[in-house]
Design a protein around this motif. Structure first.
Motif, short mmCIF file in Angstrom:
data_model
loop_
_atom_site.label_atom_id
_atom_site.label_comp_id
_atom_site.label_asym_id
_atom_site.label_seq_id
_atom_site.Cartn_x
_atom_site.Cartn_y
_atom_site.Cartn_z
N ARG A 1 0.82 -1.21 0.00
CA ARG A 1 0.00 0.00 0.00
C ARG A 1 0.85 1.26 0.00
O ARG A 1 0.38 2.34 -0.35
N CYS A 2 2.15 1.15 0.36
CA CYS A 2 3.04 2.31 0.36
C CYS A 2 3.58 2.59 -1.04
O CYS A 2 4.22 3.61 -1.26
N GLY A 3 3.34 1.68 -1.97
CA GLY A 3 3.88 1.82 -3.32
C GLY A 3 5.09 0.94 -3.54
O GLY A 3 5.57 0.79 -4.65
N GLY A 4 5.59 0.35 -2.45
CA GLY A 4 6.72 -0.57 -2.56
C GLY A 4 6.25 -1.94 -3.02
O GLY A 4 5.14 -2.09 -3.56
N GLN A 5 7.09 -2.93 -2.76
CA GLN A 5 6.80 -4.25 -3.28
C GLN A 5 7.22 -5.33 -2.30
O GLN A 5 8.26 -5.24 -1.66
N PHE A 6 6.39 -6.35 -2.20
CA PHE A 6 6.75 -7.57 -1.50
C PHE A 6 7.25 -8.51 -2.58
O PHE A 6 6.59 -8.67 -3.61
#
Length: 184
Positions: A122-127
């Motif tokens: 949701r922060c724009g990062g990636q798992f």
């Protein structure tokens, strides 16, 4: 090969540093992407390129160059990179992460080129988790003395590459339909 021993001995020490961040890269980057980032940074920070700067700037530039070079030595060697990634993952799993949600591996996006599963945070990062990491987790689970027959699936904690959130990535232990087993 004395050089290989030096690389491998540096892996454990480097597990505490984020070598990918040193190169401005991510774990899902290919060898060529990592090399490109290394070359760009090495050219910018190389002591011969610094020219006439004060002693403190020259020292800072030299430290940065040595850090970049050390990161590249580990990440450019396939077995050292794999060992670093495993130690990095183990270190991440030891930390108490805020688990945001549970995601099925089937809901993640598969990147064939990088052999990595990804899911947007949701922060724009990636798992992200590689095929190798999933397979290692499966093998570990199958070897563990657990009542696996009673468990429909298992999970692994995957951390966001940008913020402090993590997710449980669930996967079926014995599913033949899963992508990571189908690729073998």
């Amino acid at each position: 090969m004395a050089g290989d021993n030096n690389v491998c001995s540096g892996v454990s020490e480097a597990a505490e540093k984020d070598l990918y961040a040193v190169l401005g890269a991510s774990p899902s980057d290919s060898f060529h992407e990592l090399r490109h980032r290394y070359q760009k940074l090495a050219l910018q920070c190389h002591p011969d390129r610094l020219g006439d700067v004060c002693d403190s700037e020259a020292e800072s530039g030299m430290r940065m160059f040595l850090e970049i070079d050390a990161a590249w030595r580990i990440l450019s060697d396939h077995s050292a990179r794999r060992q670093y990634d495993q130690e990095r993952r183990a270190q991440q799993l030891k930390q108490d992460w805020l688990v945001d949600s549970t995601v099925s591996v089937e809901d993640m996006t598969w990147n064939e080129e990088g052999c990595v599963y990804t899911y947007c945070c949701r922060c724009g990062g990636q798992f992200s988790i590689t095929q190798e990491e999933m397979e290692a987790e499966m093998q570990w689970r199958q070897g563990a003395n657990e009542e696996e027959e009673a468990v429909e699936g298992h999970h692994v904690v995957v951390c966001c590459n940008t913020c402090s959130l993590s997710v449980y990535v669930t996967y079926p232990l014995h599913s033949k339909a899963s992508r990571f087993q189908a690729l073998n």
